[in-house]
Structure formats: structure tokens, C-alpha cells
Design an enzyme around this catalytic site. Structure first.
Site, PDB file in Angstrom:
ATOM      1  N   CYS A   2      24.125  53.605  47.737  1.00 48.22           N
ATOM      2  CA  CYS A   2      23.119  54.366  48.478  1.00 48.22           C
ATOM      3  C   CYS A   2      22.141  53.413  49.184  1.00 48.22           C
ATOM      4  O   CYS A   2      21.918  52.288  48.731  1.00 48.22           O
ATOM      5  CB  CYS A   2      22.300  55.304  47.605  1.00 48.22           C
ATOM      6  SG  CYS A   2      23.305  56.489  46.710  1.00 48.22           S
ATOM      7  N   ARG A  33      26.192  50.845  52.737  1.00 51.76           N
ATOM      8  CA  ARG A  33      25.907  50.945  51.303  1.00 51.76           C
ATOM      9  C   ARG A  33      26.418  52.256  50.697  1.00 51.76           C
ATOM     10  O   ARG A  33      26.424  52.422  49.474  1.00 51.76           O
ATOM     11  CB  ARG A  33      24.396  50.857  51.072  1.00 51.76           C
ATOM     12  CG  ARG A  33      23.781  49.576  51.552  1.00 51.76           C
ATOM     13  CD  ARG A  33      22.292  49.610  51.319  1.00 51.76           C
ATOM     14  NE  ARG A  33      21.991  49.692  49.913  1.00 51.76           N
ATOM     15  CZ  ARG A  33      21.830  48.649  49.114  1.00 51.76           C
ATOM     16  NH1 ARG A  33      21.929  47.434  49.602  1.00 51.76           N
ATOM     17  NH2 ARG A  33      21.557  48.799  47.839  1.00 51.76           N
ATOM     18  N   TRP A 105      26.187  57.388  48.403  1.00 50.90           N
ATOM     19  CA  TRP A 105      27.512  57.188  47.809  1.00 50.90           C
ATOM     20  C   TRP A 105      27.482  57.998  46.523  1.00 50.90           C
ATOM     21  O   TRP A 105      26.762  57.671  45.584  1.00 50.90           O
ATOM     22  CB  TRP A 105      27.763  55.716  47.512  1.00 50.90           C
ATOM     23  CG  TRP A 105      29.128  55.447  46.975  1.00 50.90           C
ATOM     24  CD1 TRP A 105      30.275  55.333  47.699  1.00 50.90           C
ATOM     25  CD2 TRP A 105      29.501  55.256  45.607  1.00 50.90           C
ATOM     26  NE1 TRP A 105      31.339  55.089  46.856  1.00 50.90           N
ATOM     27  CE2 TRP A 105      30.888  55.041  45.566  1.00 50.90           C
ATOM     28  CE3 TRP A 105      28.795  55.262  44.405  1.00 50.90           C
ATOM     29  CZ2 TRP A 105      31.586  54.824  44.387  1.00 50.90           C
ATOM     30  CZ3 TRP A 105      29.482  55.042  43.222  1.00 50.90           C
ATOM     31  CH2 TRP A 105      30.870  54.822  43.231  1.00 50.90           C
ATOM     32  N   ASN A 132      18.026  55.303  45.101  1.00 50.68           N
ATOM     33  CA  ASN A 132      19.221  54.457  44.988  1.00 50.68           C
ATOM     34  C   ASN A 132      19.321  54.008  43.540  1.00 50.68           C
ATOM     35  O   ASN A 132      18.421  53.323  43.051  1.00 50.68           O
ATOM     36  CB  ASN A 132      19.091  53.240  45.914  1.00 50.68           C
ATOM     37  CG  ASN A 132      20.192  52.220  45.683  1.00 50.68           C
ATOM     38  OD1 ASN A 132      21.296  52.580  45.272  1.00 50.68           O
ATOM     39  ND2 ASN A 132      19.907  50.955  45.940  1.00 50.68           N
ATOM     40  N   GLY A 133      20.386  54.415  42.859  1.00 48.23           N
ATOM     41  CA  GLY A 133      20.543  54.030  41.454  1.00 48.23           C
ATOM     42  C   GLY A 133      20.988  55.218  40.624  1.00 48.23           C
ATOM     43  O   GLY A 133      21.501  56.202  41.164  1.00 48.23           O
ATOM     44  N   GLU A 560      43.679  38.493  46.150  1.00 46.37           N
ATOM     45  CA  GLU A 560      42.685  38.835  47.170  1.00 46.37           C
ATOM     46  C   GLU A 560      43.358  39.452  48.409  1.00 46.37           C
ATOM     47  O   GLU A 560      42.841  40.411  48.982  1.00 46.37           O
ATOM     48  CB  GLU A 560      41.865  37.582  47.529  1.00 46.37           C
ATOM     49  CG  GLU A 560      40.844  37.748  48.628  1.00 46.37           C
ATOM     50  CD  GLU A 560      39.777  38.805  48.353  1.00 46.37           C
ATOM     51  OE1 GLU A 560      39.686  39.313  47.235  1.00 46.37           O
ATOM     52  OE2 GLU A 560      39.066  39.160  49.317  1.00 46.37           O
ATOM     53  N   LYS A 564      42.578  43.202  49.779  1.00 46.44           N
ATOM     54  CA  LYS A 564      42.173  43.523  51.155  1.00 46.44           C
ATOM     55  C   LYS A 564      43.050  44.644  51.716  1.00 46.44           C
ATOM     56  O   LYS A 564      42.551  45.586  52.313  1.00 46.44           O
ATOM     57  CB  LYS A 564      42.282  42.296  52.084  1.00 46.44           C
ATOM     58  CG  LYS A 564      41.268  41.209  51.915  1.00 46.44           C
ATOM     59  CD  LYS A 564      39.852  41.593  52.275  1.00 46.44           C
ATOM     60  CE  LYS A 564      39.134  42.210  51.123  1.00 46.44           C
ATOM     61  NZ  LYS A 564      38.286  41.420  50.292  1.00 46.44           N
ATOM     62  N   GLU A 567      42.352  47.991  49.974  1.00 49.88           N
ATOM     63  CA  GLU A 567      40.983  48.462  50.184  1.00 49.88           C
ATOM     64  C   GLU A 567      40.754  49.045  51.576  1.00 49.88           C
ATOM     65  O   GLU A 567      40.128  50.093  51.725  1.00 49.88           O
ATOM     66  CB  GLU A 567      40.057  47.267  49.964  1.00 49.88           C
ATOM     67  CG  GLU A 567      38.615  47.506  50.185  1.00 49.88           C
ATOM     68  CD  GLU A 567      37.785  46.237  49.975  1.00 49.88           C
ATOM     69  OE1 GLU A 567      36.611  46.361  49.686  1.00 49.88           O
ATOM     70  OE2 GLU A 567      38.326  45.112  50.129  1.00 49.88           O
ATOM     71  N   HIS A 583      59.421  38.530  34.595  1.00 46.00           N
ATOM     72  CA  HIS A 583      59.087  39.274  33.383  1.00 46.00           C
ATOM     73  C   HIS A 583      58.792  40.740  33.674  1.00 46.00           C
ATOM     74  O   HIS A 583      58.074  41.384  32.912  1.00 46.00           O
ATOM     75  CB  HIS A 583      57.915  38.598  32.668  1.00 46.00           C
ATOM     76  CG  HIS A 583      58.181  37.157  32.370  1.00 46.00           C
ATOM     77  ND1 HIS A 583      59.120  36.755  31.451  1.00 46.00           N
ATOM     78  CD2 HIS A 583      57.683  36.016  32.919  1.00 46.00           C
ATOM     79  CE1 HIS A 583      59.167  35.430  31.423  1.00 46.00           C
ATOM     80  NE2 HIS A 583      58.316  34.960  32.312  1.00 46.00           N
ATOM     81  N   LYS A 684      29.468  49.025  50.021  1.00 46.39           N
ATOM     82  CA  LYS A 684      29.384  47.568  49.994  1.00 46.39           C
ATOM     83  C   LYS A 684      28.948  47.017  48.639  1.00 46.39           C
ATOM     84  O   LYS A 684      29.521  46.069  48.139  1.00 46.39           O
ATOM     85  CB  LYS A 684      28.406  47.103  51.082  1.00 46.39           C
ATOM     86  CG  LYS A 684      28.330  45.600  51.254  1.00 46.39           C
ATOM     87  CD  LYS A 684      29.599  45.045  51.831  1.00 46.39           C
ATOM     88  CE  LYS A 684      29.582  43.538  51.977  1.00 46.39           C
ATOM     89  NZ  LYS A 684      30.949  43.018  52.157  1.00 46.39           N
TER      90      LYS A 684
HETATM   91  O1  M6R Z   1      28.698  42.029  45.799  1.00 46.14           O
HETATM   92  P1  M6R Z   1      29.777  41.579  44.862  1.00 46.14           P
HETATM   93  O2  M6R Z   1      30.460  40.362  45.327  1.00 46.14           O
HETATM   94  O3  M6R Z   1      29.282  41.439  43.445  1.00 46.14           O
HETATM   95  O4  M6R Z   1      30.828  42.746  44.860  1.00 46.14           O
HETATM   96  C1  M6R Z   1      31.918  42.743  43.996  1.00 46.14           C
HETATM   97  C2  M6R Z   1      32.979  43.703  44.463  1.00 46.14           C
HETATM   98  O5  M6R Z   1      32.504  45.004  44.435  1.00 46.14           O
HETATM   99  C3  M6R Z   1      33.441  43.377  45.881  1.00 46.14           C
HETATM  100  O6  M6R Z   1      33.852  42.064  45.987  1.00 46.14           O
HETATM  101  C4  M6R Z   1      34.595  44.311  46.312  1.00 46.14           C
HETATM  102  O7  M6R Z   1      35.714  44.040  45.568  1.00 46.14           O
HETATM  103  C5  M6R Z   1      34.816  44.123  47.811  1.00 46.14           C
HETATM  104  N1  M6R Z   1      34.654  45.354  48.500  1.00 46.14           N
HETATM  105  C6  M6R Z   1      36.118  43.556  48.138  1.00 46.14           C
HETATM  106  O8  M6R Z   1      36.299  43.411  49.490  1.00 46.14           O
END
Ligand code: M6R
Length: 689
Positions: A2, A33, A105, A132-133, A560, A564, A567, A583, A684
Site C-alpha cells: 500500500c 506499492r 494491495w 499502510n501495514g 532468478e 523473473k 513473476e 534426481h 514492490k
Molecule cells: O525489497 P526486497 O528486496 O526485500 O524484496 C524481496 C522480494 O519481495 C523481491 O525481491 C521480489 O521477489 C521481487 N519482486 C522479485 O522481482
């Protein structure tokens, strides 16, 4: 998650239209956010109804509340439709006005107008709150408030807050004396548990705003003008918060992105601070929970003097420039972001002669880190992957065993952390709830806590014993790209700083430092694969699934790369350790499932060659990432598709290798027609557990 935002203009004449647009713009900057619903509140041109049986101050106006499901643009459309219908005067000018805004969010209750913020105390909107929280004790509070006759409309945890504010206000008013706005908020805080940043607006306190926070981030921005005119010259040298009648604009925001186009003069609000904006003044009170508990009565806050700081960012950072999407911009920005990450930290004695590494935030702790029994890297998502990529080199140079922890898993297991450990927390945002809770846990267990973050002033930066800022610049695309490569580089520099500079490691260290200097050029080179990755994306866009195999330094690259793709492109994708292939995962292999194998030259190269052969033997559909010139080695006779990347020292190769996969994920997303910067269901920073 949020984003919360507020705008107060004082002695500066602003039309309602201007105020609306400023709030919308603030929300657009915070939209990354959370983007499933949004809302705002501004003043109407009617006075509060006498039916409420309350004595509202003479200058108070009924607040208008607009809430909408979907993205900010949907909110904007619906607000203007309503404005048209109700013939609200957009040209009306206010010399003082307060507006609050929220982008959500969803955590409690699905996205819908009634679950959007501002949440209200009920009829007449006597108290409105953006949050926010998460309020963890909302069920108990709700039950109590229901017993006192409050009716709830939403499924949110937030709704208890404005209702509690009204309850407190009524009670204190009945007991004689009219409480100040900040007294009401302090009393509300006393009863709230959880993490929050809150902004309150109320017709009982026209033209005042109160904000407070515990856990979630909140910044105040100040723009003060020299002349008493509309938009005169701003002071650029205000250092302290003093009460003046100068015209001014005040902003509250979850992060700096929504402030930078208005002002660089900011205050990072600390936990338990209550900021009261009233009559051109800014007062800050510190909530003392112990004191509040001990007295059992109204909290007795201490007033706090704070100096402003200057934001070190430029407006360009939050704009897309010539790019279609932030993710695209951030991928292509990596030569520059890496340069900034290293700037001032690599010390050269003379041309070609390297002296060493300077990490100001760590220098007093290097000895302790060297002597630790263990280094534990802790993070989530991409940040965890970055630490995993750096792990082998940190182990090699420091000689200290390195273990890896996903923050939530460490907490679930209450895994062992000792006084002799160095716990390194990696987080782009510095706000991730799991990571911050793991930090609390490691601190309680006595470990030295080091932070690696992109966000100056974040909770991670403030609460660790020492640390390193990655200085990658604002990252707005939800998918982390440039932060990942900068994190790896920072951890490589950390290893160089911690590691001994014995004769035996000299040439290795020098080769790596030389490579670091040249890394932005190599990244520029690998970015030239953009069109090739677009072609590959065309080929793969209709697939259901994609596997990625890596090992050694590039196990992290496989994880990673797959993260990507899933995501943003919303395509199932798994990163796997190539050593584990036989395995289990080998059963998935056939001539249809596309598999990316990372087989650049390093100590694991020959093992990866056998993996390729085993996959070929099962007619696997392979895409092999290899070192420039190796295409015919890894794909003899064109037996598979090769992606050739420039060679760098093994520990820096993950920085190069991830880039084609970032590009692939980006192009897949565009071709599949999904939202690149705001992927479905994500946000984010993940400020809830
Ligand atoms: O802000 P942070 O690096 O702590 O966030 C951790 C994850 O939420 C963040 O890296 C998430 O996996 C990304 N959206 C990946 O692209």
C-alpha cells in the site's frame, strides 16, 4: 504494501482541480506499492450536517470520499464522473486545505470500493484514515467497538482505526475539554498492535493532518515559499522544522518517489512519532509506549526536534524516459547503476594498479566480520537470489562459512543464530516484513547485523548495526532487475573487503577488481542481445512452462531467471540445480518442454557439458547460455539454440548471465500482453508477513 499520500497547502492558493491532480499524481508515483484499488478524500463545499449533533468548528467542511477498485486511472475516471454529476466546483480555491490518498494491495478483504481507503468512522466521516501495514489486534478492537454500537462496512483491519478515533474523541470530549487531534491519535496508537503508517483527516480538525507510524515507512516533505504569493520562490535551505506563517506545501508519503517532484527537503518519520500539521506548523511528538502503559491514562508524549534532510535523487529517476516500461528502462540502465554502486568504493593506486575496496559503512566492523563463526545471508525473493550468487565468492575470500536463509523460513523454524554470527540482510526496499522480522530475531540472538539495501533511511538501514547502500537508484518496476546486479556487486566488494589480502589471493583479487572496473562495459555488451531475446521470446511465448538449470555461481542465475519469467510473464518457470537433474526433474524432459541451461566457462563447465549431453540424449529442447565463442562447443552441429555472453571472472558472471534472462522475461511479458511493471497480485515491497 500500500502507498499513502497526503497534501496540505498553507497560505498558498490552490484550486480544487489542482489539489485533485496533485493527489492523483502522488498515487501514480506510489502505485507500484499496490494497485488493486485506490481512494482519496478532499473537502467538499458543504458544512457538516447538524443531524450529527456535533459542534464542528466554524471553518469545517464535509469531507468527500472517493474509492474505486482497480488502478489509479480508474479512480481518476470515477472521481471526474462523480464531480460532473454532483457539479462540484473544481475551480474553487483554497488557501488552506488537506487531502489524503491511498493505493492498496489487499490483505483483508478483496479489492472493492468499500474495502478501499480512506476508511471512515461512519456517518459524516468524522475521522478518515489511510493506512499502510496491518493491525494485528483488529478482531478484538472490532468486537469492542461493535459492543459500543459501531457498524462496520468493510472487511479491512483498517476500519477499526477511524472508528477507534471517533470513540476516543467522543469519550475525551465527554470527559470535558476538547482533545487535540494528536491526543486522539496518540490514544488510538496506544491501542493498536501491528505495523502501520497512518494519516488522519477529520472535519473536527479542519485543515489539520496527523500522521504516525510504527514499522511501515513514512516521509514528510516540506516546500516553503519566500513570498506570500501563490507559488513564489521556494526556500531551498530550510534545515529545521520551525513554525512560520510562510506559505508552504506539506506532503506525507510512503516513499520518496511521490515527493521528489515537489521538494527535496524531507524528514524520515521515525517509529512511534506523531506528526501534527496545523496552522503552518509541524509538531512532532514521540509516543512512549512504556509511559503509556505505566500511567494507564493518556500517553504523555515528548516533543521532538528534528532536522530536515535532503533527498539524494533526481526527478528523472522516477520517469520512464524514452522507454515503454520501467522494467525495460531499469534493465537497460544497468551499466550506469553498476557504476554508481561502485563509485568511490573501488580505489585505484594508479592506472591498472588496484589498491582496494572502501566501504565506509563497514570499515569499523570488518574485524568482527572476519572473526565471526559464520556469515548468514538472509533475504527474500530476488534479494535472496543475489546473496546466493555471491555466496561462493564470500566463502572463498573470507574463509568464513556462509549459510543461506530465506527470511520467512528462518522465522518459521526459529533457526539457530548465534552471538558469533554475522547476519547479512539483503533487501532492495529495506521494508520487507519477513526480512525485518528476521532482523529483530537475529538482533535478539546477539548477532552482528549488516544491512544491504537500496533505500536510504529504510527500516533495514536504520535498524542494522552497519551496512552498505547499493545505490542502484530508484527501482520502480515490481520485478527487481538493476537492484539484483548491484546487490551482487556490493556483496562481491564485501567479500573483497572482508577477505585477507595475502600474497596467495593477490592476483585473484586484482583480476576481480579489474573486472569490476570493466563490468559496466561488459553489461553494455550483453544488452546488445535484446533483439535476440525478443526473437527467443516469440518462439517461447505460447509455452506453458520453462525450466532453467544452473550450478555453482549460476544456480542463483537459474533461480532468478525463472523468478523473473514467472513473476512478470505469468509463465510457469522453475530454476533448478543442475546437479539435482538426475534426481527427479529429468522425468519432465521431452522434445517439447523448453529448457535453459547455463553453461558459461567456470569450474563447473565440464559438468554442465555432461548435463547438456544427458538432456540431448532424451531429446530435450535446449537453449544453452554459453561464453562467447562456445556456441559450437555446447550445441555441436546446431543441436540447440545458444545464447553467447561475454566472459568475466567467474564470481561476476552471474551479473552478466542474468541480463539475457531479464530481457527474455520482459519480452515474453509484452508479447503475452501482461502488465510488465505491475504484475498480477504483486507489489514492490512486501510489508506484510
Ligand atoms: O525489497 P526486497 O528486496 O526485500 O524484496 C524481496 C522480494 O519481495 C523481491 O525481491 C521480489 O521477489 C521481487 N519482486 C522479485 O522481482
Amino acid at each position: 504494501m500500500c502507498g499513502i499520500f497526503a497534501y496540505l497547502n498553507y497560505n498558498v492558493h490552490r484550486e480544487r482541480r489542482y489539489i485533485l491532480e496533485l493527489l492523483f499524481n502522488g498515487l501514480r508515483r506510489l502505485e507500484y506499492r499496490g494497485y488493486d484499488s485506490a481512494g482519496i478524500s478532499i473537502d467538499s463545499d458543504s458544512v457538516p450536517s447538524a443531524d450529527l449533533g456535533r459542534n464542528f468548528p466554524a471553518n469545517s467542511m464535509n469531507p468527500l470520499v472517493f474509492r474505486q477498485e482497480g488502478k489509479i486511472d480508474q479512480l481518476v475516471r470515477s472521481v471526474y464522473e462523480e464531480v460532473d454529476e454532483t457539479r462540484l466546483d473544481l475551480d474553487q480555491t483554497f488557501s488552506v486545505h488537506t487531502g489524503i490518498a491511498h493505493t492498496r494491495w489487499a490483505t483483508h478483504g478483496p479489492p472493492s470500493p468499500r474495502n478501499s481507503h480512506p476508511q471512515s468512522s461512519g456517518e459524516g466521516n468524522e475521522f478518515l484514515v489511510v493506512h499502510n501495514g496491518i493491525v494485528t489486534n483488529y478482531v478484538v478492537l472490532k468486537e469492542t467497538l461493535v459492543r459500543h454500537g459501531f457498524k462496520f462496512e468493510s472487511e479491512t483491519d483498517t476500519e477499526v482505526i477511524p472508528k477507534l478515533a471517533k470513540f476516543v474523541f467522543d469519550k475525551l470530549s465527554e470527559e470535558g475539554g476538547r482533545p487535540t487531534f494528536s491526543q486522539v491519535v496518540l490514544e488510538v496508537m496506544r491501542q493498536l498492535e501491528g505495523a502501520y503508517a497512518l494519516i488522519f483527516k477529520s472535519p473536527h480538525y479542519p485543515n489539520e493532518l496527523v500522521a504516525c507510524k510504527r514499522g511501515s515507512p513514512l516521509l514528510l516533505g516540506l516546500k516553503e515559499f519566500k513570498e506570500n504569493s501563490d507559488g513564489g520562490t521556494p526556500f531551498n535551505d530550510v534545515k529545521f522544522l520551525t513554525k512560520t506563517d510562510n506559505p508552504k506545501e506539506l506532503f506525507l508519503s510512503s516513499d520518496a518517489n511521490a515527493l521528489i517532484e515537489h521538494t527535496k527537503q524531507v524528514l524520515v518519520i521515525e517509529d512511534d512519532e506523531v506528526v501534527h500539521l496545523k496552522d503552518g506548523g509541524i509538531s512532532i511528538l514521540k509516543f512512549d509506549s512504556d509511559n503509556a502503559k505505566a500511567t494507564g491514562g493518556l500517553p504523555r508524549p515528548a516533543s521532538v526536534q528534528r532536522a530536515l534532510s535532503i533527498l539524494e535523487m533526481e526527478v528523472e529517476q522516477i520517469k520512464k524516459g524514452n522507454y515503454e516500461h520501467y522494467m525495460q528502462k531499469e534493465i537497460h540502465e544497468q551499466p550506469e547503476s553498476l557504476k554508481t554502486t561502485m563509485s568511490g568504493r573501488l580505489i585505484q593506486e594508479g592506472p591498472g594498479k588496484v589498491k582496494g575496496i572502501l566501504l565506509g559503512g563497514l570499515k569499523d566492523y570488518l574485524k568482527t566480520i572476519r572473526r565471526s563463526r559464520r556469515i548468514v545471508f538472509i533475504g527474500c525473493g530476488t534479494s535472496y537470489n543475489a546473496a546466493l550468487a555471491a555466496r561462493p565468492f564470500v566463502e572463498e575470500l573470507s574463509g568464513v562459512p556462509v549459510s543461506m536463509e530465506i527470511a520467512s523460513d528462518l522465522l518459521d523454524r526459529q533457526g539457530p543464530i548465534y552471538r558469533e554470527d554475522t547476519a547479512v540482510f539483503v533487501s532492495q526496499s529495506g521494508e520487507t516484513a519477513d526480512t525485518l522480522l528476521a532482523l529483530d530475531y537475529a538482533k535478539k540472538n546477539g548477532a552482528l547485523c549488516v544491512g544491504i539495501t537500496n533505500t536510504v533511511g529504510s527500516a533495514l538501514a536504520r535498524n542494522t548495526h552497519c551496512g552498505i547502500h547499493i545505490n542502484a537508484g530508484a527501482e520502480i518496476g515490481v520485478a527487481s532487475t538493476k537492484a539484483y546486479t548491484s546487490q551482487i556487486v556490493v556483496m562481491t566488494m564485501l567479500a573483497l573487503a572482508v577477505g585477507d589480502d595475502s600474497i596467495s589471493s593477490k592476483s585473484r583479487r586484482e583480476a576481480i577488481i579489474d573486472n569490476l572496473f570493466d563490468l559496466p562495459n561488459k553489461v553494455r555488451e550483453v544488452l546488445q542481445l535484446d533483439d535476440e531475446m525478443k526473437d527467443l521470446a516469440k518462439l517461447l511465448m505460447d509455452e506453458q512452462s520453462l525450466l532453467m538449470f544452473g550450478r555453482g555461481y549460476n544456480y542463483a542465475t537459474a533461480l532468478e531467471g525463472a523468478l523473473k519469467v514467472k513473476e512478470v510473464a505469468l509463465m510457469h518457470s522453475e530454476g533448478m540445480l543442475a546437479g539435482e537433474m538426475k534426481h527427479g526433474p529429468l522425468a519432465l524432459v521431452d522434445e517439447t518442454l523448453p529448457i535453459v541451461v547455463i553453461a558459461t566457462r567456470d569450474a563447473c563447465f565440464s559438468k554442465q557439458q555432461s548435463v547438456i549431453q544427458q538432456l540431448h540424449a532424451r531429446k530435450g529442447r535446449l537453449i544453452v547460455m554459453c561464453t562467447k565463442g562456445d556456441a559450437s562447443v555446447v550445441c555441436p552441429g546446431g543441436s540447440c539454440r545458444a545464447i553467447e555472453v561475454p566472459a568475466v571472472e567467474d564470481c561476476l558472471q552471474p551479473v552478466i548471465n542474468i541480463i539475457p534472462l531479464q530481457l527474455l522475461a520482459y519480452h515474453l511479458t509484452v508479447l503475452r500482453g501482461f502488465d510488465v511493471d505491475q504484475p498480477r497480485n504483486l507489489a514492490k515491497s512486501v510489508t506484510t508477513q
